[in-house]
Structure formats: C-alpha cells, structure tokens
Write a protein that holds these residues in place. Structure first.
Motif, PDB file in Angstrom:
ATOM      1  N   ILE A   7       0.833  -1.202   0.000  1.00  0.00           N
ATOM      2  CA  ILE A   7       0.000   0.000   0.000  1.00  0.00           C
ATOM      3  C   ILE A   7       0.868   1.252   0.000  1.00  0.00           C
ATOM      4  O   ILE A   7       1.743   1.417   0.846  1.00  0.00           O
ATOM      5  N   SER A   8       0.624   2.117  -0.968  1.00  0.00           N
ATOM      6  CA  SER A   8       1.355   3.387  -1.053  1.00  0.00           C
ATOM      7  C   SER A   8       0.582   4.333  -1.950  1.00  0.00           C
ATOM      8  O   SER A   8       0.253   3.977  -3.086  1.00  0.00           O
ATOM      9  N   ASN A   9       0.291   5.527  -1.471  1.00  0.00           N
ATOM     10  CA  ASN A   9      -0.459   6.471  -2.287  1.00  0.00           C
ATOM     11  C   ASN A   9       0.319   6.847  -3.546  1.00  0.00           C
ATOM     12  O   ASN A   9      -0.215   6.841  -4.650  1.00  0.00           O
ATOM     13  N   SER A  10       1.604   7.145  -3.380  1.00  0.00           N
ATOM     14  CA  SER A  10       2.423   7.529  -4.535  1.00  0.00           C
ATOM     15  C   SER A  10       2.888   6.322  -5.334  1.00  0.00           C
ATOM     16  O   SER A  10       3.043   6.387  -6.556  1.00  0.00           O
ATOM     17  N   GLY A  11       3.166   5.223  -4.629  1.00  0.00           N
ATOM     18  CA  GLY A  11       3.628   4.016  -5.302  1.00  0.00           C
ATOM     19  C   GLY A  11       5.045   4.083  -5.822  1.00  0.00           C
ATOM     20  O   GLY A  11       5.424   3.267  -6.665  1.00  0.00           O
ATOM     21  N   VAL A  12       5.849   5.030  -5.316  1.00  0.00           N
ATOM     22  CA  VAL A  12       7.200   5.194  -5.863  1.00  0.00           C
ATOM     23  C   VAL A  12       8.312   5.123  -4.822  1.00  0.00           C
ATOM     24  O   VAL A  12       9.487   5.084  -5.199  1.00  0.00           O
ATOM     25  N   ASN A  13       7.976   5.123  -3.538  1.00  0.00           N
ATOM     26  CA  ASN A  13       9.029   5.061  -2.523  1.00  0.00           C
ATOM     27  C   ASN A  13       9.847   3.783  -2.667  1.00  0.00           C
ATOM     28  O   ASN A  13       9.313   2.713  -2.969  1.00  0.00           O
ATOM     29  N   ASN A  14      11.132   3.889  -2.419  1.00  0.00           N
ATOM     30  CA  ASN A  14      12.053   2.787  -2.668  1.00  0.00           C
ATOM     31  C   ASN A  14      11.633   1.505  -1.950  1.00  0.00           C
ATOM     32  O   ASN A  14      11.594   0.432  -2.550  1.00  0.00           O
ATOM     33  N   VAL A  15      11.315   1.595  -0.649  1.00  0.00           N
ATOM     34  CA  VAL A  15      11.021   0.392   0.116  1.00  0.00           C
ATOM     35  C   VAL A  15       9.729  -0.276  -0.365  1.00  0.00           C
ATOM     36  O   VAL A  15       9.594  -1.502  -0.319  1.00  0.00           O
ATOM     37  N   ILE A  16       8.795   0.524  -0.846  1.00  0.00           N
ATOM     38  CA  ILE A  16       7.528  -0.008  -1.362  1.00  0.00           C
ATOM     39  C   ILE A  16       7.765  -0.814  -2.634  1.00  0.00           C
ATOM     40  O   ILE A  16       7.308  -1.956  -2.781  1.00  0.00           O
ATOM     41  N   VAL A  17       8.486  -0.211  -3.571  1.00  0.00           N
ATOM     42  CA  VAL A  17       8.767  -0.893  -4.839  1.00  0.00           C
ATOM     43  C   VAL A  17       9.653  -2.115  -4.587  1.00  0.00           C
ATOM     44  O   VAL A  17       9.444  -3.181  -5.172  1.00  0.00           O
ATOM     45  N   GLU A  18      10.615  -1.964  -3.689  1.00  0.00           N
ATOM     46  CA  GLU A  18      11.510  -3.078  -3.377  1.00  0.00           C
ATOM     47  C   GLU A  18      10.740  -4.246  -2.772  1.00  0.00           C
ATOM     48  O   GLU A  18      11.003  -5.408  -3.094  1.00  0.00           O
ATOM     49  N   MET A  19       9.766  -3.962  -1.916  1.00  0.00           N
ATOM     50  CA  MET A  19       8.972  -5.039  -1.318  1.00  0.00           C
ATOM     51  C   MET A  19       8.158  -5.766  -2.386  1.00  0.00           C
ATOM     52  O   MET A  19       8.094  -7.012  -2.393  1.00  0.00           O
TER      53      MET A  19
END
Length: 258
Positions: free
Chosen positions: A125-137
């Motif tokens: 879950i991420s509003n922007s969908g671009v943070n490193n840890v989000i994409v990495e997960m």
C-alpha cells in the motif's frame, strides 16, 4: 466564515460532499478490480496462506484495515519498518531516520523477518507508489513467487517519477491494482493562492479494502469455506475465540500493541 477559492468554499460541507462523490463513483469504477482482488484474497485463505500487508507513513492506516482488526480476516500479518527493531535486533535509533524507507535493502530485511510461505499474498500500500522500500517489497515478493495486490493512487503515481533504480513503480509490479482515486498529493480541496487541504486516500482506501474483504468472504462462503474472521476483543468471549482461530497460523502472524 468560509474561505472562498476558485473551486468554491473551503469547509467541512464541501469536503464531505466531494469526498462522498468520489466514494460513490469508486464503488462503480472499482468493481471489476475489487472482484479480482477478492479472488486473490480468497485463493490465499483457501491455500492456508497469510495475507502480508505492508505500507509506510499514513499508508499504515490501510495496513491496519487489512491486518488484525475486528470483522477482518484472521490470516493477516502486518509488516512494519519497526520490525527491524522488534524482531531484527536493530537499535531503536534506526527509526529516527525519516528517510529510512528510501534506503536500499530495507524491504529484503523486512521480508526475511516476516518469513512468508509461498502461498502468502502480499498487499502493498502506497499512495504515490514510488518510494524505494515499497517498490523493493513488491519486487522481492514477486521474485519469491508471491501474488501482489497493490493499493495506490494511479493519478499520483503517473504524475511523479519513479524513485526506485529499476525505474518501476508499485502499480507496474502488481497482479491487481486497486486505485484509490486520490488526486496527486492526496489533498482534495484547493486553497486560494495554491496548495490544498484534506487528504482523501484514507477514506477511499478503507472503502476498497473493506469491499475486497466482503467480496472475498462471499467467495469463500460460496465454495463452502467459512471465512476465519475476528470478533471484537471487547465483547464477551471475543478475545478467547480469536486466540483459538489464531492457533492455526501460529508463528506466522504477529499481534503487537499498536
């Protein structure tokens, strides 16, 4: 007195009106994606899997909607950056870094600490969908064969550059994307002279999560499977009953104070 802007008054009534308009529209526009998301959830539950939910910042509110709440599914686990300290032995001072979510390798460490099984579903879950840890997960989950369900704002993610070295965003990596319909920057009401106030993604995110859970529960019932759901711990017998349900997933789901 209400402040006037080019778009109208900035007040509670306008936020409620415009927010409800988005919610009503979302119940129709997201129907097909909710059905697909529910299929992933129901398949995970039937396979004795756990729904692994992860988000940072205010997206953690949506993680709490998924994992461990009354009326929600029991086989759910909350993954948090704080797990580095709670389960990974890192010093508490590591959480003082507000940019920790952008540090390479964090998601891989969190994944290992959660020790998911192959049939587990990842809800990222991420509003922007671009943070490193989000994409990495999301990348790490896919590399290990997991299905990925994303909850994000497509308007926001399309308006900003990718933050991960791969050039990919959360929506690029998901089997199913639930678009929360929040505007770029999340805030709904424009202010005179620039800027905006009142975030929308929590309202719409809750709606999408609960729609998907309801649909998944219906799919499970239709196939003769009783959905394993939590009862409020604040009703007689609720706490004890929940403990009994959790035994099936012992060692795979965490329930810490929050």
């Amino acid at each position: 007195m209400s402040v006037q802007s080019a778009s109208g008054s900035v007040n509670a009534e306008r936020f409620a009106r415009e927010g409800l308009t988005v919610l009503h529209r979302l119940t129709e526009s997201a129907r097909a994606d909710v059905t697909r998301a529910a299929g992933l959830i129901a398949d995970c539950v039937r396979a004795d899997g756990v729904i692994q939910a992860f988000g940072t910042g205010h997206s953690q509110a949506m993680v709490l909607e998924v994992a461990g709440r009354a009326g929600g599914l029991v086989p759910t686990n909350r993954i948090s950056i704080a797990d580095l300290v709670l389960y990974g032995g890192a010093p508490p001072s590591v959480l003082d870094d507000p940019l920790l979510e952008r540090e390479p390798g964090v998601a891989a460490r969190l994944y290992d600490l959660a020790a998911p099984q192959p049939q587990d579903l990842f809800v990222v879950i991420s509003n922007s969908g671009v943070n490193n840890v989000i994409v990495e997960m999301a990348l790490h989950a896919r590399e290990h064969g997991h299905r990925v369900l994303a909850l994000t704002s497509l308007a926001h993610t399309r308006a900003v550059p990718a933050g991960h070295p791969s050039g990919r965003k959360l929506a690029d990596l998901a089997d199913v994307v639930l678009d929360n319909a929040a505007p770029p920057g999340d805030a709904l009401l424009e202010l005179p002279g620039g800027g905006a106030v009142c975030a929308l993604s929590t309202l719409t995110g809750v709606m999408l999560v609960q729609m998907a859970v309801a649909e998944a529960a219906g799919l499970l019932l239709a196939s003769g499977d009783r959905p394993p759901v939590y009862v409020s711990a604040n009703v007689p017998g609720g706490f004890e009953g929940n403990l009994e349900l959790e035994k099936r997933y012992a060692g795979r789901i965490r329930r810490t104070a929050s």
